[in-house]
Motif scaffolding. Structure first.
Motif, short mmCIF file in Angstrom:
data_model
loop_
_atom_site.label_atom_id
_atom_site.label_comp_id
_atom_site.label_asym_id
_atom_site.label_seq_id
_atom_site.Cartn_x
_atom_site.Cartn_y
_atom_site.Cartn_z
N LEU A 165 0.84 -1.19 0.00
CA LEU A 165 0.00 0.00 0.00
C LEU A 165 0.88 1.24 0.00
O LEU A 165 1.96 1.26 0.60
N GLY A 166 0.41 2.28 -0.65
CA GLY A 166 1.11 3.56 -0.66
C GLY A 166 0.10 4.69 -0.71
O GLY A 166 -1.10 4.48 -0.95
N LEU A 167 0.57 5.91 -0.47
CA LEU A 167 -0.28 7.09 -0.57
C LEU A 167 -0.37 7.52 -2.03
O LEU A 167 0.63 7.56 -2.74
N HIS A 168 -1.59 7.88 -2.46
CA HIS A 168 -1.80 8.29 -3.84
C HIS A 168 -2.81 9.44 -3.89
O HIS A 168 -3.62 9.62 -2.98
N ALA A 169 -2.75 10.16 -4.98
CA ALA A 169 -3.71 11.25 -5.24
C ALA A 169 -3.82 11.45 -6.74
O ALA A 169 -2.93 11.05 -7.52
N HIS A 170 -4.90 12.07 -7.15
CA HIS A 170 -5.07 12.44 -8.55
C HIS A 170 -4.19 13.67 -8.82
O HIS A 170 -4.11 14.57 -7.97
N PRO A 171 -3.52 13.72 -9.97
CA PRO A 171 -2.68 14.88 -10.25
C PRO A 171 -3.42 16.21 -10.18
O PRO A 171 -2.81 17.23 -9.83
N SER A 172 -4.70 16.21 -10.48
CA SER A 172 -5.44 17.48 -10.41
C SER A 172 -5.48 18.01 -8.99
O SER A 172 -5.39 19.23 -8.77
N TYR A 173 -5.59 17.11 -8.02
CA TYR A 173 -5.56 17.55 -6.62
C TYR A 173 -4.17 18.09 -6.26
O TYR A 173 -4.04 19.15 -5.64
N LEU A 174 -3.13 17.36 -6.65
CA LEU A 174 -1.76 17.77 -6.30
C LEU A 174 -1.38 19.06 -7.00
O LEU A 174 -0.68 19.91 -6.42
N ASP A 175 -1.84 19.27 -8.24
CA ASP A 175 -1.57 20.53 -8.93
C ASP A 175 -2.26 21.69 -8.22
O ASP A 175 -1.74 22.81 -8.16
N ARG A 176 -3.41 21.40 -7.66
CA ARG A 176 -4.21 22.44 -7.00
C ARG A 176 -3.71 22.74 -5.59
O ARG A 176 -3.68 23.90 -5.16
N CYS A 177 -3.29 21.71 -4.87
CA CYS A 177 -3.00 21.86 -3.44
C CYS A 177 -1.52 21.66 -3.10
O CYS A 177 -1.13 21.85 -1.94
N GLY A 178 -0.73 21.26 -4.06
CA GLY A 178 0.69 21.07 -3.81
C GLY A 178 1.03 19.64 -3.46
O GLY A 178 0.18 18.87 -3.03
N ARG A 179 2.31 19.31 -3.64
CA ARG A 179 2.79 17.96 -3.37
C ARG A 179 3.55 17.97 -2.04
O ARG A 179 4.55 18.67 -1.91
N PRO A 180 3.08 17.19 -1.05
CA PRO A 180 3.76 17.18 0.25
C PRO A 180 5.18 16.64 0.13
O PRO A 180 5.45 15.72 -0.64
N ALA A 181 6.09 17.24 0.91
CA ALA A 181 7.50 16.81 0.89
C ALA A 181 7.82 15.89 2.06
O ALA A 181 8.88 15.26 2.08
N SER A 182 6.93 15.82 3.04
CA SER A 182 7.17 14.98 4.21
C SER A 182 5.83 14.58 4.82
O SER A 182 4.78 15.16 4.49
N LEU A 183 5.87 13.59 5.72
CA LEU A 183 4.65 13.19 6.41
C LEU A 183 4.05 14.35 7.19
O LEU A 183 2.82 14.46 7.31
N ALA A 184 4.91 15.21 7.72
CA ALA A 184 4.42 16.37 8.48
C ALA A 184 3.57 17.28 7.61
O ALA A 184 2.64 17.93 8.09
#
Length: 295
Positions: A165-184
């Motif tokens: 299992l891993g964390l995933h998101a749709h690119p549209s969400y990540l483009d809109r809200c940013g890509r996290p660099a750490s768990l924090a």
């Protein structure tokens, strides 16, 4: 008391003991509720004892009913063995009940079962989808796909490998809200996750830095609902890597910081090893899931 007790009456008794109601037993046994009631009444008359009492929670078994359960289960096992012996060597046919998690049952198993039915049209496959571990020893299912090693000694089990299992998101969400660099950084994102805490969920939460239910803006105990939200671009959630590889519009998040491998097994009761239908379904699931894991 009559000299012999018909198996059909004891079979119905087992159904009521397992389901806790006449209606539940009727559904499980493929009978009508009045027929189940008549069977219990006939058994009580034959034994001269009350077997169930009514309560707001359903039918409660008496000591007499509980004393019969073990003997009835032995008869059930013998009847199943007799049926298997009668069909041994024939083209695989009959009903096989398979239990699996929601995601595996909906996203992975259908093409495997479709191919299996093409080869063996006499098979009837029942899919019982639940994240609850159904008991193979009690015949709640014939074959189980599990994300935990089987602990019951009377099971045949094949280790498939790890479904990660891993964390995933749709690119549209990540483009809109940013890509996290750490768990924090996840604290500033819309997270998709569980509603009810279970031991399995608690183990996964620890891998995410002890994340709590309150951390999720979108909650559901349905893995399918969580997947649908991730696909819709609603936020960040957990997805199987092998499944995400099939999705060109899903992007993995923090791959170096969150990875959860789950041991995957296919198991069935050892008494079913000579059942042609169960054996062919078992082998097909082992081969098909191994291919899914290998990706």
């Amino acid at each position: 008391m009559t000299s012999t007790l018909p198996w059909e009456l004891l079979h119905t008794l087992l159904g009521v003991l397992r389901e806790g109601s006449l209606s539940g037993a009727a559904r499980q046994l493929g009978l009508t509720q009045p027929t189940v009631g008549r069977h219990i009444a006939a058994l009580e008359a034959a034994l001269g004892q009350v077997l169930f009492t009514r309560s707001p929670a359903g039918l409660l078994p008496t000591e007499a009913a509980l004393a019969l359960r073990g003997h009835a289960e032995q008869m059930e096992t013998a009847a199943a063995a007799l049926q298997r012996a009668a069909t041994r060597g024939a083209e695989p046919a009959g009903t096989v009940r398979v239990t699996a998690s929601e995601v595996i049952g909906v996203e992975v198993l259908p093409p495997l079962i479709a191919a299996l039915r093409e080869r063996h049209p006499g098979l009837v496959v029942e899919l019982a989808l639940s994240n609850r571990l159904q008991d193979l020893l009690r015949r709640e299912a014939d074959i189980a796909v599990r994300m935990t090693p089987p602990e019951q000694g009377q099971l045949i089990a094949r280790h498939i490998g790890n479904i990660t299992l891993g964390l995933h998101a749709h690119p549209s969400y990540l483009d809109r809200c940013g890509r996290p660099a750490s768990l924090a950084d996840l604290g500033g994102h819309t997270l998709i996750g569980f509603d009810t805490v279970t031991p399995f969920i608690r183990a996964g939460a620890q891998r995410l830095g002890g994340i709590r239910r309150e951390s999720f803006s979108l909650r559901s105990d349905s893995d399918l609902a969580q997947m649908a939200l991730v696909r819709a671009g609603a936020g960040i959630g957990v997805c199987q890597l092998a499944l995400a590889r099939r999705e060109p519009r899903l992007e993995r998040v923090l791959p170096e910081q969150f990875s959860w491998p789950l041991d995957t097994w296919v198991a069935m009761h050892e008494d079913l090893r000579q059942n042609a239908a169960c054996r062919v379904v078992f082998d097909a699931l082992v081969d098909g899931l191994a291919g899914y894991v290998a990706g």
